[in-house]
Structure formats: C-alpha cells, structure tokens
Design an enzyme around this catalytic site. Structure first.
Site, PDB file in Angstrom:
ATOM      1  N   GLY A 109       0.754  -1.318  -0.135  1.00 44.13           N
ATOM      2  CA  GLY A 109      -0.246   0.111  -0.032  1.00 44.13           C
ATOM      3  C   GLY A 109       0.857   1.220   0.090  1.00 44.13           C
ATOM      4  CD  GLU A 115      11.005   9.563 -29.280  1.00 45.80           C
ATOM      5  OE1 GLU A 115      10.357   9.959 -30.170  1.00 45.80           O
ATOM      6  OE2 GLU A 115      11.595  10.435 -28.429  1.00 45.80           O
TER       7      GLU A 115
END
Length: 413
Positions: A372, A395
C-alpha cells in the site's frame, strides 16, 4: 568536447569536496552497477550525471510532478555540464559525445526525474537534427542557444489524425515567394507553448513520405498558437499541448534539407530518440530496484523483514536480471547507431520495445513490493511507474516496433 570534460572533472571534484551524497545509493551493488564495462571518462561523466540527478533533480521530482513545473533553471544547470547538446558537434556548442555516452547520461539523469530527463532527451534530438541536417547558417543560428538551453526545442510529428501512421500527416506548407505558408496542427507536443523552437514535419508535396519536408518554426511567428495544456498521468514536469498553424509564414531558409527529405529526417531522429527513451526507462528501473531492495530490508510482516521471503527474493532477482539485460541491449543498439551499421534500425526498435516493456514491469513490481505504501505519492516508486508508462507509446508505439522488427526479419536475403 574538452570544455565539457573540464566541467565534468570540476563538478566531480566539488561533489567530493562538499561530501555530496544521494539519499538513495543510485550506484547499487556491483552486480547491477551501470558502470560495468565503461571507460574511465564514461564513468566520470556518469558520476556527474548521477550526482546532478541526486542533488538537483530528485529532491524536487515530486514537487515538479504535483505542481506541473517545467524546471527551466534546473535544465540550464544541466546544460552547463554539457547535457543540452550531448551528441551535437562542439563547433556549435555541443559536447560531441557518442550515442553510447548519451545513453549512459540519460539513464543516470532519469534516476532523479524521468519526466524532466525525457524532455531533455527530446530537446537533444531536435538540436541534433538541426546540427546534422541544417546548413552552416542554420546550425550557427539555432544550435548554440539550444545546447546552452537558453532556448528549448520541441519535435512536431504527431497529428490528431496521424500517430503511428506518421506518413499520412496533413499539416501543409505551401510555397509563396520566400516563405512557406503553414496550416494544420500537431498533437501531444512535449514542451509545446513553453519552448522556443519547433522542428515541424509538414507536407510540401504529394501523398506519402516523399511529400514531407522539415521546417524550423520559431516561437512568436505570426499564425503559430497552442492548445490547452493537457492533463496527464505522468510526465508532468513537461507541458504537453497541441501546436497550431494558421497561415503561419515560415522563411524558406528555415527548411532543413531539401523538399521531400522531411520524413527521412524524422525517422533518423526517432532512431536515436528510441534509444534515448529506453535509456530513461533504464534509469527509472534502476532506481526502482534499489527502492524495492531497501524497502524489503526494513519492512516487517509476519515477524520478519520482507527480505527473508524467498518469493520476494526471487522477484528482486528477476527484476535485477531484466534490468541488466535491458541495459546491454540499449548499449548495443547505441553503438550500432553510432557506427551506422545496417542492423541499427532493427536494434533501436528492439531496444525500445524490450526495454520500455521490461522496465515498466520492473517499476510496477517494485511498487507491488512496497504494498500500500507504493501507492502513496510520498513514495517515489509510484512516480517512476506513472512517468515511464508513456514510453511504451511514444517515439513509435511498441506495436509499431514489432512491425519494424518483423519487416526486417522477413526481408532478409
């Protein structure tokens, strides 16, 4: 080049004198060290890049992300170390380094802030395009300011209707006297609106790649405007906007190369861009492996630290192995591109495909190891995950990389 290395040695000496150290050891163990196999000079400027990342970027990374700050002054400090035109020729202010050297630098800088380094890599690509394909007047006009990052550059290829199919772009440039009249728009432009120089691919001829030319458009040109600033998952330290041309008059003297050479220029730029963005992914993955390792050594569950869990030990081993394999592929592709080998395009595509996928997986697994805590913005690992997710898209998407690689394999004689 000599001035660059002088800066390198001065900076390294200052760091040693003032005992500057990173809160996270970005070098890692010898088994994953990014300096293995490098020359002494490469190790020197790699250390400068790591130190700059740790001291000028990492402490501000979360703030730049949260407040969407484009860190101009920090980037200008990077330019003072030679990082504004790393593979641009020295006669116009560049550092004149190789593609391998460039990859080493971008990997190190990305440990401090992926988003900012990724923009610096795009800026470097634009400066290289002007240096490589421009005439002496164009090189002398644009490159010194770009290498010093007194001015910033953006690459304009993608359009709202042409992403992966770049050759279908519609932005038009009609010749009228000694100017081109530019009309159309570009989408997802890094730095758009905040940068000074736009390297634009536009259609001066018929359909297809042979009808595309390359123009350098300067900010302030009448008819040039920008869309709203996009809200993004990551890459928040660099603005992204549409770039819009409405009867925008660009001097013919701002054309790079001849008419019809634009697509070739764009693709040659992207070959290096793919190595650059893969290198940025390497930096994020390297930092994430170390963060995961450190978390495992202090976090306790079921009465013992996570580092005693064989399952997580194996996960960490896999992450480190993928990281080292990815680094080797990027560096091989960088050398092939530098030397102009026939397999360079395929290797650049392989590096971009494999490395951006694997490094995202590494960062994501590092977040999982944090549990968490990894989902909290107080922990850097979540930002690495958010910032490099887009590397699988830009790209040239990783799907397009597969097309390039397959086409190369199927056309081999």
């Amino acid at each position: 080049n000599h001035a660059f290395f002088l800066c390198v040695h001065i900076w390294a000496a200052l760091c040693k004198y003032f005992h500057i150290h990173s809160e996270v050891d970005m070098w890692g163990s010898v088994r994953t060290s990014p300096s293995i196999g490098l020359t002494d000079e490469q190790k020197d400027f790699q250390k400068v890049a790591f130190d700059f990342a740790a001291n000028e970027m990492a402490p501000h990374m979360a703030e730049w992300d949260l407040k969407e700050i484009f860190p101009v002054e920090a980037m200008r400090k990077a330019a003072q170390l030679g990082f504004g035109g790393i593979y641009v020729n020295p006669d116009v202010g560049g550092s004149g380094l190789s593609r391998l050297d460039t990859s080493i630098i971008f990997e190190a800088l990305s440990t401090g802030c992926v988003s900012t380094t990724a923009y610096i890599s795009i800026h470097n690509m634009c400066a290289w395009m002007i240096d490589t394909f421009g005439n002496n007047e164009q090189r002398e006009k644009f490159c010194p300011d770009l290498c010093a990052m007194q001015k910033f550059a953006s690459y304009c290829l993608t359009e709202p209707g042409s992403g992966s199919d770049a050759a279908s772009l519609l932005t038009s440039a009609t010749l009228q006297g000694d100017h081109y009249i530019l009309n159309g728009s570009k989408a997802f432009i890094s730095g758009g609106g905040d940068t000074d120089v736009y390297v634009v691919m536009c259609r001066t001829g018929g359909k297809g790649p042979k009808g595309i030319s390359c123009l350098v458009v300067e900010k302030g040109t009448p008819g040039l405007s920008f869309g709203k600033k996009e809200k993004k998952v990551g890459w928040n330290s660099q603005p992204t906007r549409a770039v819009i041309f409405e009867d925008c008059a660009v001097p013919v003297i701002n054309r790079l190369g001849a008419e019809g050479e634009g697509f070739s220029i764009a693709m040659k730029g992207l070959n290096g861009g793919r190595i650059n963005i893969a290198s940025c992914s390497l930096g994020a993955a390297h930092a994430s492996v170390l963060l995961a390792r450190d978390h495992m050594c202090v976090r306790k569950q079921f009465g013992e630290t996570l580092s005693n869990s064989q399952f997580l030990q194996f996960k960490l081993a896999e992450m480190a192995t993928k990281l080292v394999a990815s680094r080797l592929l990027v560096r091989q592709a960088a050398v092939a591109l530098q030397e102009g080998r026939p397999e360079a395009v395929s290797l650049c595509s392989m590096a971009k495909l494999f490395v951006t996928d694997e490094c995202f997986s590494i960062c994501n697994q590092a977040l999982q190891i944090h549990g968490g805590y990894g989902y909290l913005k107080d922990y850097a690992v979540q930002q690495y995950v958010r910032d490099i997710r887009v590397h699988q898209i830009l790209e040239g998407t990783n799907e397009v990389m597969r097309m390039i690689i397959a086409r190369s394999l199927l056309t081999e004689s």
